[in-house]
Write a protein that holds these residues in place. Structure first.
Motif, PDB file in Angstrom:
ATOM      1  N   TRP A 107     -32.074  10.815  25.469  1.00 25.30           N
ATOM      2  CA  TRP A 107     -33.311  10.134  25.090  1.00 25.30           C
ATOM      3  C   TRP A 107     -33.339   8.682  25.540  1.00 25.30           C
ATOM      4  O   TRP A 107     -34.404   8.149  25.827  1.00 25.30           O
ATOM      5  CB  TRP A 107     -33.505  10.210  23.561  1.00 25.30           C
ATOM      6  CG  TRP A 107     -34.022  11.533  23.107  1.00 25.30           C
ATOM      7  CD1 TRP A 107     -33.576  12.746  23.493  1.00 25.30           C
ATOM      8  CD2 TRP A 107     -35.083  11.754  22.191  1.00 25.30           C
ATOM      9  NE1 TRP A 107     -34.284  13.734  22.869  1.00 25.30           N
ATOM     10  CE2 TRP A 107     -35.226  13.145  22.049  1.00 25.30           C
ATOM     11  CE3 TRP A 107     -35.906  10.927  21.451  1.00 25.30           C
ATOM     12  CZ2 TRP A 107     -36.181  13.719  21.223  1.00 25.30           C
ATOM     13  CZ3 TRP A 107     -36.852  11.495  20.616  1.00 25.30           C
ATOM     14  CH2 TRP A 107     -36.982  12.881  20.515  1.00 25.30           C
ATOM     15  N   VAL A 108     -32.203   8.033  25.609  1.00 25.12           N
ATOM     16  CA  VAL A 108     -32.187   6.629  26.030  1.00 25.12           C
ATOM     17  C   VAL A 108     -32.743   6.496  27.436  1.00 25.12           C
ATOM     18  O   VAL A 108     -33.641   5.689  27.702  1.00 25.12           O
ATOM     19  CB  VAL A 108     -30.760   6.058  25.953  1.00 25.12           C
ATOM     20  CG1 VAL A 108     -30.710   4.656  26.545  1.00 25.12           C
ATOM     21  CG2 VAL A 108     -30.273   6.038  24.513  1.00 25.12           C
ATOM     22  N   PHE A 165     -36.568   4.819  28.300  1.00 29.27           N
ATOM     23  CA  PHE A 165     -36.662   3.494  28.896  1.00 29.27           C
ATOM     24  C   PHE A 165     -36.988   3.522  30.385  1.00 29.27           C
ATOM     25  O   PHE A 165     -37.477   2.533  30.927  1.00 29.27           O
ATOM     26  CB  PHE A 165     -35.371   2.713  28.643  1.00 29.27           C
ATOM     27  CG  PHE A 165     -35.186   2.362  27.209  1.00 29.27           C
ATOM     28  CD1 PHE A 165     -35.905   1.334  26.638  1.00 29.27           C
ATOM     29  CD2 PHE A 165     -34.321   3.066  26.401  1.00 29.27           C
ATOM     30  CE1 PHE A 165     -35.763   1.008  25.305  1.00 29.27           C
ATOM     31  CE2 PHE A 165     -34.158   2.748  25.067  1.00 29.27           C
ATOM     32  CZ  PHE A 165     -34.880   1.717  24.515  1.00 29.27           C
ATOM     33  N   GLY A 166     -36.714   4.651  31.042  1.00 29.41           N
ATOM     34  CA  GLY A 166     -37.143   4.788  32.422  1.00 29.41           C
ATOM     35  C   GLY A 166     -36.700   3.631  33.289  1.00 29.41           C
ATOM     36  O   GLY A 166     -35.520   3.308  33.392  1.00 29.41           O
ATOM     37  N   GLU A 167     -37.665   2.977  33.935  1.00 32.12           N
ATOM     38  CA  GLU A 167     -37.361   1.891  34.861  1.00 32.12           C
ATOM     39  C   GLU A 167     -37.134   0.554  34.158  1.00 32.12           C
ATOM     40  O   GLU A 167     -36.870  -0.450  34.820  1.00 32.12           O
ATOM     41  CB  GLU A 167     -38.490   1.747  35.878  1.00 32.12           C
ATOM     42  CG  GLU A 167     -38.612   2.951  36.805  1.00 32.12           C
ATOM     43  CD  GLU A 167     -39.700   2.764  37.831  1.00 32.12           C
ATOM     44  OE1 GLU A 167     -40.474   1.805  37.701  1.00 32.12           O
ATOM     45  OE2 GLU A 167     -39.765   3.570  38.762  1.00 32.12           O
ATOM     46  N   GLN A 168     -37.264   0.500  32.859  1.00 30.75           N
ATOM     47  CA  GLN A 168     -37.030  -0.746  32.128  1.00 30.75           C
ATOM     48  C   GLN A 168     -35.526  -0.910  31.930  1.00 30.75           C
ATOM     49  O   GLN A 168     -34.993  -0.710  30.845  1.00 30.75           O
ATOM     50  CB  GLN A 168     -37.770  -0.717  30.792  1.00 30.75           C
ATOM     51  CG  GLN A 168     -39.256  -0.574  30.925  1.00 30.75           C
ATOM     52  CD  GLN A 168     -39.881  -1.767  31.632  1.00 30.75           C
ATOM     53  OE1 GLN A 168     -39.473  -2.897  31.420  1.00 30.75           O
ATOM     54  NE2 GLN A 168     -40.873  -1.519  32.468  1.00 30.75           N
ATOM     55  N   CYS A 203     -22.898  13.045  19.712  1.00 25.74           N
ATOM     56  CA  CYS A 203     -23.928  13.688  20.538  1.00 25.74           C
ATOM     57  C   CYS A 203     -25.065  14.238  19.683  1.00 25.74           C
ATOM     58  O   CYS A 203     -26.195  14.342  20.153  1.00 25.74           O
ATOM     59  CB  CYS A 203     -23.320  14.812  21.374  1.00 25.74           C
ATOM     60  SG  CYS A 203     -22.426  14.237  22.840  1.00 25.74           S
ATOM     61  N   THR A 204     -24.754  14.569  18.428  1.00 26.08           N
ATOM     62  CA  THR A 204     -25.805  15.137  17.581  1.00 26.08           C
ATOM     63  C   THR A 204     -26.837  14.102  17.180  1.00 26.08           C
ATOM     64  O   THR A 204     -27.956  14.464  16.812  1.00 26.08           O
ATOM     65  CB  THR A 204     -25.191  15.754  16.307  1.00 26.08           C
ATOM     66  OG1 THR A 204     -24.539  14.720  15.547  1.00 26.08           O
ATOM     67  CG2 THR A 204     -24.185  16.832  16.665  1.00 26.08           C
ATOM     68  N   PHE A 205     -26.472  12.803  17.206  1.00 29.53           N
ATOM     69  CA  PHE A 205     -27.497  11.799  16.944  1.00 29.53           C
ATOM     70  C   PHE A 205     -27.590  10.772  18.068  1.00 29.53           C
ATOM     71  O   PHE A 205     -28.010   9.645  17.876  1.00 29.53           O
ATOM     72  CB  PHE A 205     -27.308  11.106  15.584  1.00 29.53           C
ATOM     73  CG  PHE A 205     -25.919  10.636  15.279  1.00 29.53           C
ATOM     74  CD1 PHE A 205     -25.502   9.374  15.638  1.00 29.53           C
ATOM     75  CD2 PHE A 205     -25.045  11.468  14.592  1.00 29.53           C
ATOM     76  CE1 PHE A 205     -24.232   8.942  15.334  1.00 29.53           C
ATOM     77  CE2 PHE A 205     -23.774  11.031  14.273  1.00 29.53           C
ATOM     78  CZ  PHE A 205     -23.357   9.760  14.651  1.00 29.53           C
ATOM     79  N   GLY A 206     -27.177  11.179  19.285  1.00 30.67           N
ATOM     80  CA  GLY A 206     -27.541  10.458  20.490  1.00 30.67           C
ATOM     81  C   GLY A 206     -26.821   9.174  20.776  1.00 30.67           C
ATOM     82  O   GLY A 206     -27.395   8.288  21.411  1.00 30.67           O
ATOM     83  N   CYS A 207     -25.556   9.008  20.370  1.00 27.98           N
ATOM     84  CA  CYS A 207     -24.868   7.749  20.671  1.00 27.98           C
ATOM     85  C   CYS A 207     -23.470   7.967  21.230  1.00 27.98           C
ATOM     86  O   CYS A 207     -22.546   7.213  20.920  1.00 27.98           O
ATOM     87  CB  CYS A 207     -24.834   6.830  19.459  1.00 27.98           C
ATOM     88  SG  CYS A 207     -23.863   7.432  18.072  1.00 27.98           S
ATOM     89  N   ASN A 208     -23.290   8.980  22.074  1.00 28.55           N
ATOM     90  CA  ASN A 208     -22.030   9.178  22.782  1.00 28.55           C
ATOM     91  C   ASN A 208     -22.012   8.254  23.995  1.00 28.55           C
ATOM     92  O   ASN A 208     -22.791   8.431  24.924  1.00 28.55           O
ATOM     93  CB  ASN A 208     -21.900  10.641  23.223  1.00 28.55           C
ATOM     94  CG  ASN A 208     -20.540  10.943  23.840  1.00 28.55           C
ATOM     95  OD1 ASN A 208     -19.896  10.080  24.417  1.00 28.55           O
ATOM     96  ND2 ASN A 208     -20.112  12.188  23.729  1.00 28.55           N
TER      97      ASN A 208
END
Length: 727
Positions: free
Chosen positions: A413-414, A418-421, A455-460
């Motif tokens: 998701w990160v 954020f894409g190109e930012q 990984c289950t809450f997106g901060c690996n």
């Protein structure tokens, strides 16, 4: 006859005023004396046209006033910039002296603050601001008429043109002082307005106050001007250093709860957005960057309350999130110059990704500051808080972002958001890395167990780094661009991650297994090829729970836009720095198992700060010449790499992906080996090019410690390969 005579006199006055304006536009002086020119200008400022707004050369008294006020601003601005020829400079000094001392110009300009014509009010505020700045620049004295008017308005004026003019005027003067580096004068001016500014924000920021003002049709404009002034005050607290620490400079942090309430409760969407962006810049310590125009605003020591203020802001954010603040945050459709874009079919409207990114960065950076403090007293509770905050964020994003139905690997998701930012993406990645390290320290669990839970809450952190590498097609030249850029926090993030990577190679290889090229790389190309400001893509999730299928392919475009790409013009420098810093390569070492807890002092790094953080005390060395054949060779290699990437970016999959079966499971050993090999090769190539640049004295700072970390990571890879071979 009398009427004709009056008309001729007025017309002559108008012609003389316009002739003088034309002369100053060409940096020349009119033929009349300074006293006569001042009298003509002052008559224009006063709008002295006999009769009832008599038509004059196609204009009116209001237009005469506009020309006169604008000419005052032009003269003061030219003097402040010191760009006039000496004879014209002396002439303009005489004019301004006559206007201010003999004709009481400042009182007349202040009188226009409450003019019914908003154009006149705005022009008066603009001109008097330049005059005030010029006199501060010359004699460090402030106009008592202007100061008294602003103080009076701050204490009691309701939303309207008069208060707006005072807010805009003070904001403009403070901006000019900040950009000009006039710290001492800035401190004196802020001290003069400190009590009135505190009273001003006490009238408007508390919820019970601003809710009663929303019935005023002018409320939204006034409040945005208040927020502009608040950002300048916040920026000044970073600029002035420890010598000045006024309460008005800390209002953003002190009243952060009120600003959060405005974001959730205000009826005006542009007010919500402006307040949110202010808090985002405050938490990143980047207040003022929009109008700094590349100038270095912040350096040196910070004021004594900064750490406590940052923790206070972070505490306000996490407390609000715990109280379901995110449920009340409104995100409208993305806006464009032509209005709001509507889409066809069942895609729905595109969300305002500026708001989505701002909310995400604000929460993540607040967690980065708050979690270490909370972990001191309650480790297990802190780990639970991390999960709850991140789940709240994912729920918020799921409601608004691109109709996401289900995502099993939230680490993606990160990059997707954020894409190109890249500056915001790196801030988010750095915050998540700090959050993870503190969570790991508190949990007491093994690395692999912690990583699987992360990984289950997106901060690996391993997943985030691999996704970053995939988003740039494992191109080491873009990592080099990030390393020599001062616009993003990549150096700080990269150093912290490499320290963790060398201590957890097994977790890195496990992340390569989890992130398959066929699943993630295309999704990243899709997100990065589309402007997240309004054309965010739509995903449809089908089939296996770990698999992502896109409804359509993307158009050909670049993979990522780095923070500062190397200039492609002939003869330009690869690196353009005046000096470099020598360093001690051992100063960068920290414990592998203990995360950096005291991050409040380092949450925002300028280039000198980062160099000192990883390299010790900077020692200037002689300026380097970058126009050698070796630098041109490095530049041409970088350019050719970028061009090759542009030519191949239209391909939906990388070569390794095209050889994979469409139904291949994501935990493919072949893909894992490929991802791991490409990541290691990218880091190895980066080490080689940085080593060559260091040898040629082309690198902007001493990278010895960075090279040592990269070498240690390569050694981990070799040892892992040897261990695997022996098995």
């Amino acid at each position: 006859m009398e009427h004709a005579g009056v008309s001729f006199t007025v017309r002559t006055r108008f012609d003389r005023l316009t002739d003088a304006y034309r002369c100053f536009l060409t940096d020349s002086r009119p033929s009349q004396s300074a006293a006569d020119a001042a009298a003509v200008i002052f008559s224009g400022v006063c709008g002295q046209v006999p009769g009832e707004d008599r038509v004059l050369c196609g204009g009116s008294s209001a237009e005469l006033t506009c020309v006169g006020v604008s000419l005052v601003g032009r003269i003061a601005s030219s003097l402040a910039s010191q760009r006039l020829p000496p004879p014209v400079t002396l002439y303009c000094v005489d004019i301004l002296r006559v206007l201010v001392e003999d004709l009481d110009l400042m009182s007349q300009l202040v009188h226009h603050f409450h003019a019914e014509d908003q154009i006149i009010s705005q022009l008066a505020a603009k001109s008097i601001s330049v005059c005030v700045f010029y006199h501060l620049q010359q004699s460090s004295t402030v106009s008592p008429v202007w100061e008294q008017k602003c103080v009076q308005a701050f204490y009691g004026s309701p939303p309207g043109t008069e208060l707006d003019a005072c807010l805009w005027s003070l904001t403009e003067v403070l901006k000019r002082l900040l950009k000009g580096g006039h710290q001492e004068v800035l401190g004196k001016l802020l001290a003069a307005f400190d009590s009135s500014l505190c009273a001003l924000f006490s009238r408007f920021l508390p919820k019970e106050c601003w809710m009663g003002l929303t019935c005023n049709s002018h409320w939204g404009t006034t409040f945005c001007l208040l927020l502009d002034l608040l950002e300048v005050l916040t920026a000044s607290s970073l600029k002035c250093g420890p010598g000045v620490c006024l309460k008005s400079q800390r209002i953003t942090h002190i009243h952060s709860s009120a600003l959060l309430a405005i974001i959730s409760c205000s009826s005006e969407y542009f007010v919500k957005k402006r307040a949110l962006l202010l808090l985002k810049r405050a938490i990143l310590q980047k207040a003022g960057e929009d109008w700094a125009l590349g100038e270095a605003l912040f350096h040196g020591l910070k004021h004594e309350h900064l750490n406590s203020d940052m923790i206070m802001l972070a505490q306000s954010v996490v407390t609000a999130v715990a109280a379901d603040w995110l449920q009340s945050v409104q995100v409208e459709s993305a806006s464009f110059f032509g209005g709001t874009r509507h889409t066809r079919g069942d895609e729905g409207q595109k969300p305002d990704c500026v708001m989505l990114r701002a909310v995400s960065v604000l929460l993540l950076k607040s967690m980065e500051l708050h979690i270490p403090t909370a972990a001191v007293t309650a480790g297990v509770k802190s780990a639970k808080e991390v999960n709850e905050y991140l789940q709240s964020l994912w729920g918020f994003l799921r409601r608004y972002s691109v109709q996401l139905m289900e995502v099993t690997h939230l680490c993606c998701w990160v990059s997707l958001l954020f894409g190109e930012q890249d500056d915001d993406m790196l801030e988010a990645a750095k915050a998540l890395l700090s959050i993870f390290l503190n969570h790991r320290l508190c949990s007491g669990l093994g690395n692999l167990t912690v990583l699987e839970a992360a990984c289950t809450f997106g901060c690996n952190p391993h997943c985030h780094f691999l996704l970053l590498l995939q988003s740039i097609s494992f191109d080491h030249s873009i990592l080099l661009d990030f390393l020599i850029s001062t616009e993003a926090c990549f150096l700080e993030y990269f150093v912290r991650y490499l320290k963790y990577l060398r201590a957890d190679w097994q977790g890195f290889t496990a992340a390569c297994e989890r992130i398959s090229v066929s699943d993630c790389n295309l999704s990243l190309q899709q997100s990065l090829s589309t402007s997240c400001g309004g054309d965010m893509f739509t995903l449809a999730y089908k089939g296996e729970p770990e698999r992502v299928e896109f409804s359509s392919l993307v158009q050909s475009t670049n993979v990522i836009s780095p923070a500062k790409m190397i200039s492609l013009g002939a003869g330009l420098r690869l690196v353009d720095y005046d000096s470099s810093d020598e360093s001690d390569q051992d100063n960068m070492e920290v414990s592998q198992d203990k995360p950096e807890v005291d991050i409040s002092e380092k949450s925002r790094f300028s280039a000198p700060d980062v160099k000192q953080e990883i390299s010790g005390s900077p020692v200037p060395i002689r300026q380097k010449q970058y126009m050698s054949s070796d630098s041109n060779e490095l530049l041409s290699k970088s350019v050719s790499t970028l061009e090759r990437r542009q030519e191949t970016s239209s391909l939906p999959l990388l070569q390794s992906e095209q050889t994979s079966s469409p139904n291949m499971a994501p935990l493919s050993g072949q893909v894992t080996c490929e991802t791991l090999a490409r990541a290691v090769r990218c880091l190895s190539q980066l080490r080689e090019v940085v080593t060559r640049m260091q040898t040629k004295k082309l690198f902007p700072y001493n990278p010895s410690s960075l090279l040592k970390l990269l070498a240690q990571v390569e050694n981990c890879s070799q040892q892992s390969d040897l261990s695997h071979f022996n098995k």
